[in-house]
Design an enzyme around this catalytic site. Structure first.
Site, PDB file in Angstrom:
ATOM      1  N   GLU A  68     -40.089  13.989  38.700  1.00  0.00           N
ATOM      2  CA  GLU A  68     -41.197  13.950  39.820  1.00  0.00           C
ATOM      3  C   GLU A  68     -40.543  13.136  41.205  1.00  0.00           C
ATOM      4  OE1 GLU A  68     -44.773  12.191  38.325  1.00  0.00           O
ATOM      5  OE2 GLU A  68     -44.077  12.868  36.632  1.00  0.00           O
ATOM      6  N   MET A 109     -56.141   7.806  41.327  1.00  0.00           N
ATOM      7  CA  MET A 109     -56.495   8.539  39.849  1.00  0.00           C
ATOM      8  C   MET A 109     -58.175   8.992  40.011  1.00  0.00           C
ATOM      9  SD  MET A 109     -54.473   8.855  37.440  1.00  0.00           S
ATOM     10  CE  MET A 109     -55.208   9.242  36.549  1.00  0.00           C
ATOM     11  N   ARG A 110     -58.403   9.364  41.628  1.00  0.00           N
ATOM     12  CA  ARG A 110     -59.303  10.059  41.738  1.00  0.00           C
ATOM     13  C   ARG A 110     -59.688  11.450  42.659  1.00  0.00           C
ATOM     14  NH1 ARG A 110     -63.903   6.404  41.245  1.00  0.00           N
ATOM     15  NH2 ARG A 110     -62.543   3.915  41.565  1.00  0.00           N
ATOM     16  N   HIS A 140     -48.027  16.349  39.994  1.00  0.00           N
ATOM     17  CA  HIS A 140     -48.836  15.916  39.021  1.00  0.00           C
ATOM     18  C   HIS A 140     -47.541  16.800  38.023  1.00  0.00           C
ATOM     19  CE1 HIS A 140     -51.813  16.884  35.812  1.00  0.00           C
ATOM     20  NE2 HIS A 140     -51.042  18.186  35.542  1.00  0.00           N
ATOM     21  N   LEU A 188     -59.558  19.337  40.700  1.00  0.00           N
ATOM     22  CA  LEU A 188     -58.605  18.713  40.080  1.00  0.00           C
ATOM     23  C   LEU A 188     -57.135  19.644  39.790  1.00  0.00           C
ATOM     24  CD1 LEU A 188     -58.240  16.463  38.282  1.00  0.00           C
ATOM     25  CD2 LEU A 188     -58.786  17.247  37.216  1.00  0.00           C
ATOM     26  N   LEU A 240     -60.627  13.485  45.206  1.00  0.00           N
ATOM     27  CA  LEU A 240     -60.637  13.338  46.407  1.00  0.00           C
ATOM     28  C   LEU A 240     -62.434  14.312  46.480  1.00  0.00           C
ATOM     29  CD1 LEU A 240     -57.586  13.766  48.605  1.00  0.00           C
ATOM     30  CD2 LEU A 240     -58.318  11.761  47.706  1.00  0.00           C
TER      31      LEU A 240
HETATM   32  C1  GRF Z   1     -46.878  10.380  37.588  1.00  0.00           C
HETATM   33  O1  GRF Z   1     -46.649  10.579  36.581  1.00  0.00           O
HETATM   34  C2  GRF Z   1     -47.830  11.524  37.840  1.00  0.00           C
HETATM   35  O2  GRF Z   1     -46.504  12.777  37.789  1.00  0.00           O
HETATM   36  C3  GRF Z   1     -49.532  11.490  37.353  1.00  0.00           C
HETATM   37  O3  GRF Z   1     -49.110  10.304  37.408  1.00  0.00           O
HETATM   38  C4  GRF Z   1     -47.962   9.079  37.344  1.00  0.00           C
HETATM   39  C5  GRF Z   1     -48.153   8.142  37.860  1.00  0.00           C
HETATM   40  O4  GRF Z   1     -47.583   7.123  37.971  1.00  0.00           O
HETATM   41  N1  GRF Z   1     -50.453  11.842  38.582  1.00  0.00           N
HETATM   42  P1  GRF Z   1     -46.619   6.288  39.494  1.00  0.00           P
HETATM   43  O5  GRF Z   1     -47.480   5.241  39.987  1.00  0.00           O
HETATM   44  O6  GRF Z   1     -45.763   7.129  40.201  1.00  0.00           O
HETATM   45  O7  GRF Z   1     -45.489   5.729  38.400  1.00  0.00           O
END
Ligand code: GRF
Length: 193
Positions: A173, A89-90, A108, A143, A92
């Site tokens: 994902e 959550m940062r 994302h 970002l 870079l």
């Molecule tokens: C995911 O939805 C990812 O796309 C976003 O943050 C979430 C992380 O989930 N960047 P996890 O920690 O991989 O379960």
């Protein structure tokens, strides 16, 4: 390829990557380290359980550059060649991005360039979208920007809540992150210039 994964939380994408490496689905690779900037990240324990070295490197009042420099040094010490951000959550710093040119990827939960940033699913539902999805992309200094490697579309259903949409997208994902890393490792992705 030596892979380093950066997390801040639950780490489900991290688990998908570690398991794909350990099963050989992502070939000739090793996850050499998982680094979290949060001591509370649930993913740390999950990485340990799978035999991967973990480090917690918190920012602790330092500048972004000082924090990033410590992470870069830890990655370099372990000869990391590909850095995967997985719920990290940062943003870079330029220092970090320049240390691993074209060698940092992120996942994302939207069809970028639509909906970068936070609270994606809330915004997608509020806008009345009928489709969303997820994107794996190379990381630059902006970002949720940088060249797209893979995307997958997911429907937004009439009764979706942010939670139900997030869960449907998260499942995809895990698939596209593994597939994108596989392509990078097997050189099926031309790194952007
Ligand atoms: C995911 O939805 C990812 O796309 C976003 O943050 C979430 C992380 O989930 N960047 P996890 O920690 O991989 O379960």
């Amino acid at each position: 390829m030596n892979i380093g994964i950066l997390i801040s939380g639950r780490g489900s994408n991290m688990v998908a990557i570690i398991e794909a490496v350990q099963s050989g689905e992502i070939p000739a690779s090793e996850v050499t380290v998982v680094i979290s900037d949060k001591i509370s990240a649930g993913g740390i324990e999950k990485a340990k359980e799978r035999g991967v070295e973990t480090l917690v490197i918190e920012r602790k009042g330092r500048t972004r550059e000082e924090h990033d420099a410590e992470i870069v040094a830890a990655l370099r010490e372990r000869d990391v060649e590909l850095v995967c951000l997985a719920g990290y959550m940062r943003l870079l710093s330029p220092l970090f991005v320049k240390a691993f040119p074209d060698r940092i990827v992120n996942i994302h939960p939207s069809l970028l360039p639509a909906y970068p940033g936070l609270h994606v699913h809330e915004r997608v539902i509020a806008a009345g979208e009928t489709r969303s999805g997820c994107t794996v992309h190379f990381v630059n200094e902006d970002l949720d920007a940088g060249p797209v490697i893979l995307q997958r579309e997911v429907p937004v259903l009439p009764n979706d809540t942010p939670e139900s949409l997030a869960a449907r997208i998260l499942e995809q994902e895990h698939h596209i992150y593994v597939e994108a890393i596989k392509r990078i490792v097997t050189m099926q992705v031309i790194t952007p210039r």
